[in-house]
Structure formats: C-alpha cells, structure tokens
Design a protein around this motif. Structure first.
Motif, PDB file in Angstrom:
ATOM      1  N   ASP A 195    -145.381  14.760  41.820  1.00 37.55           N
ATOM      2  CA  ASP A 195    -144.574  15.557  40.886  1.00 37.55           C
ATOM      3  C   ASP A 195    -143.946  16.758  41.584  1.00 37.55           C
ATOM      4  O   ASP A 195    -142.958  17.311  41.122  1.00 37.55           O
ATOM      5  CB  ASP A 195    -145.448  16.069  39.725  1.00 37.55           C
ATOM      6  CG  ASP A 195    -146.036  14.933  38.921  1.00 37.55           C
ATOM      7  OD1 ASP A 195    -145.327  13.924  38.739  1.00 37.55           O
ATOM      8  OD2 ASP A 195    -147.193  15.042  38.497  1.00 37.55           O
ATOM      9  N   SER A 196    -144.560  17.161  42.703  1.00 39.65           N
ATOM     10  CA  SER A 196    -144.119  18.374  43.401  1.00 39.65           C
ATOM     11  C   SER A 196    -144.149  18.155  44.909  1.00 39.65           C
ATOM     12  O   SER A 196    -145.055  17.503  45.434  1.00 39.65           O
ATOM     13  CB  SER A 196    -145.041  19.538  43.022  1.00 39.65           C
ATOM     14  OG  SER A 196    -144.695  20.693  43.745  1.00 39.65           O
ATOM     15  N   SER A 217    -143.299  20.353  48.722  1.00 39.53           N
ATOM     16  CA  SER A 217    -142.927  21.587  49.422  1.00 39.53           C
ATOM     17  C   SER A 217    -142.247  21.226  50.731  1.00 39.53           C
ATOM     18  O   SER A 217    -142.748  20.389  51.489  1.00 39.53           O
ATOM     19  CB  SER A 217    -144.167  22.433  49.710  1.00 39.53           C
ATOM     20  OG  SER A 217    -144.791  22.833  48.508  1.00 39.53           O
ATOM     21  N   ASP A 232    -140.246  18.705  41.269  1.00 39.63           N
ATOM     22  CA  ASP A 232    -140.451  20.130  41.527  1.00 39.63           C
ATOM     23  C   ASP A 232    -140.446  20.344  43.042  1.00 39.63           C
ATOM     24  O   ASP A 232    -141.422  20.002  43.721  1.00 39.63           O
ATOM     25  CB  ASP A 232    -141.791  20.569  40.919  1.00 39.63           C
ATOM     26  CG  ASP A 232    -142.088  22.038  41.183  1.00 39.63           C
ATOM     27  OD1 ASP A 232    -141.122  22.795  41.426  1.00 39.63           O
ATOM     28  OD2 ASP A 232    -143.261  22.420  41.164  1.00 39.63           O
ATOM     29  N   LYS A 245    -140.329  22.822  46.220  1.00 38.25           N
ATOM     30  CA  LYS A 245    -140.657  24.211  46.551  1.00 38.25           C
ATOM     31  C   LYS A 245    -140.284  24.527  48.003  1.00 38.25           C
ATOM     32  O   LYS A 245    -140.652  23.779  48.919  1.00 38.25           O
ATOM     33  CB  LYS A 245    -142.155  24.470  46.368  1.00 38.25           C
ATOM     34  CG  LYS A 245    -142.650  24.352  44.935  1.00 38.25           C
ATOM     35  CD  LYS A 245    -144.139  24.711  44.870  1.00 38.25           C
ATOM     36  CE  LYS A 245    -144.625  24.843  43.440  1.00 38.25           C
ATOM     37  NZ  LYS A 245    -144.750  23.544  42.768  1.00 38.25           N
TER      38      LYS A 245
END
Length: 283
Positions: free
Chosen positions: A172-173, A175, A239, A241
């Motif tokens: 989901d995320s 970096s 998401d 980052k």
C-alpha cells in the motif's frame, strides 16, 4: 551490414531485438552469454571468425551495482576482461565496437550535467570496472564508440520501473529516495541511438567520430519523481513517500547527481532525443 550483439538476453539486448525489424538492411546476429562468452578470448575469436561482423554492439555487462561490492572478481571479468577481449577481436577482424558504459564512472559531486571531457572518479566496484573497461578498449585500438548512459529501464528484464510496478501490486505504501538526481533512459531509445551511430559510421567512415559519447533521455529527476511518474502513467494509486539516501543505505554508494550532457552525440549523429517523461509513456 552485419551487426553482432553480445548480451542478447539482457535489457539492452532484448531492446535491440525489439527494434531490429525496423532495419531490414542490417543483418543482426544476437548472441547470448551461452553463444558468446566475452570473458573468454578464445570463444570470442571463434565466434568472430565465423561471423566477421562489421559492427559489434556490446550489450553484455555485469550491472548488479550492489552485488559488485561483494563480487569484484566477477564484475571485473565481464566489465574489464570482456571489454578488452571484444576490443582485441574487433581489431583483428576490422570490426567497429560500440560499447555501453555508465554514469557511475562519475562520483556525482557535479552541479551541472557531465560532459564527455569531465574527469571520471567512480566510488564503487561497478563504476570502477566500467571505467577500467573503457580504458582497456582505448588501449587496444581506435575504432570504438563508448556510450555512457544512465538509469536504464524498459519493458524487458529487471529494472526500476518493473520493480516499482511489482511493489505497487504487493504494498500500500512505498518509500523512494528523492535526493539522487539523474535521467531515466528508455533502453529502446538507447538501442535506436546505437543503431543510428552504426548507420552513420557505415555511410561516412571516418576516424573523426570515434570516441566517448553520452546518451540518456532528456531532462532530469529524482528516483522519487521517476516512481511518481511511473505510477501516474500506469494509473496506480499508492502512498509514495520521499526519503533521503541516508534512510536507504546500500552496499554501493550512488552518485547524488549524474545527469549527462548530450550535446556531442546530438550534434555528431543528428539525434533527436525524447524527454524521459514522453519516452516513459511509450511503454
């Protein structure tokens, strides 16, 4: 016009196979590492004696940047010995060598795009072996084009774009580092540039054009920007980052800035180069 391509199963090798039908006047011969082991001089001589190519595009390389730190001998064997072997047989058979190198020959401390005349200063094993490969070719003969490129991706093999799309399906995320600046290069565009160099050389045989050239797509971005655009184009809602390099330590140090100046290659070969964003949309 016979063009031998080493490393046929790699990302650039597959990209050259993808565009080969666009050039019916060129007889491409694609050799995987099983067909042509560039680290073995005798094998190189056997292959060249049968094919006698006009041009050799060396798309074979050890490109595992982090792994090279723990496998320096393997990286050296392919990137240095392999390059020297190809240069030696190219000289023997009057073949022009097109060899692909990397932005990793630079330390990344520049504040403006690197030109072909800037002094290399690699910070890791991978960059050092690619630079030593360049030097090995230069010490062997003059009939070469060394093309330095950066951040190569495509629909083929393993690369950053495919990794991002895979991670987007698993997480989901994500970096991604946002303080390393460079230029993504579509391997299909790089392949087309290499063929254009060979065609130009074939039409206008001259020693004046031999040497080192930079090629990447136009523009610059961070890895975070690159990932963001990949997800945008592929309609992935994730998401994302931004993080500093310090939060993502790797065995090999990455150049902080490795944008390449393409003025020389554009002027010499009349290349029109797409922006990295436009080229990304073509995949």
């Amino acid at each position: 016009m016979v063009v031998l391509v080493s490393g046929a199963n790699g990302q650039l090798g597959q990209s050259l196979q993808f565009i080969a039908p666009n050039y019916p006047d060129i007889h491409f011969i694609f050799c995987s590492s099983a067909d042509l082991d560039i680290s073995n001089l005798e094998n190189c001589q056997t292959v060249f004696s049968k094919i006698k190519p006009n041009y050799c595009i060396n798309a074979a390389a050890y490109t595992a940047v982090d792994k090279a730190e723990s496998e320096p001998e393997k990286a050296y064997l392919i990137n240095v010995i392999g390059a020297q072997n190809l240069a030696a047989v190219c000289k023997q058979y009057a073949t022009v060598l097109l060899h692909v190198s990397t932005d990793f020959v630079f330390d990344g401390n520049a504040s403006k795009p690197y030109s072909e005349d800037d002094i290399p200063n690699p910070t890791g094993v991978y960059g050092q072996t690619k630079l030593d490969g360049e030097k090995g070719i230069q010490a062997t003969f003059e009939n070469y084009y060394i093309i330095r490129t950066s951040w190569v991706y495509s629909q083929f093999a393993n690369n950053f774009m495919k990794t991002m799309l895979r991670l987007a399906s698993e997480r989901d995320s994500i970096s991604v580092v946002n303080d390393q600046i460079g230029t993504p290069t579509n391997a299909v565009d790089l392949a087309a540039a290499l063929v254009q160099i060979a065609l130009t050389d074939n039409r206008q045989p001259t020693t004046d054009n031999f040497g080192i050239y930079n090629f990447s797509n136009e523009g610059q971005c961070s890895w975070y920007d690159f990932a963001k655009k990949i997800f945008e184009i592929n309609n992935k809602n994730i998401d994302l980052k931004p993080i500093p390099t310090s939060s993502f330590p790797t065995p090999a140090k990455r150049p902080k800035f490795s944008v390449l100046d393409k003025t020389k290659i554009k002027n010499t070969f009349g290349l029109e180069i797409k922006s990295w964003e436009d080229s990304l949309k073509t995949i």
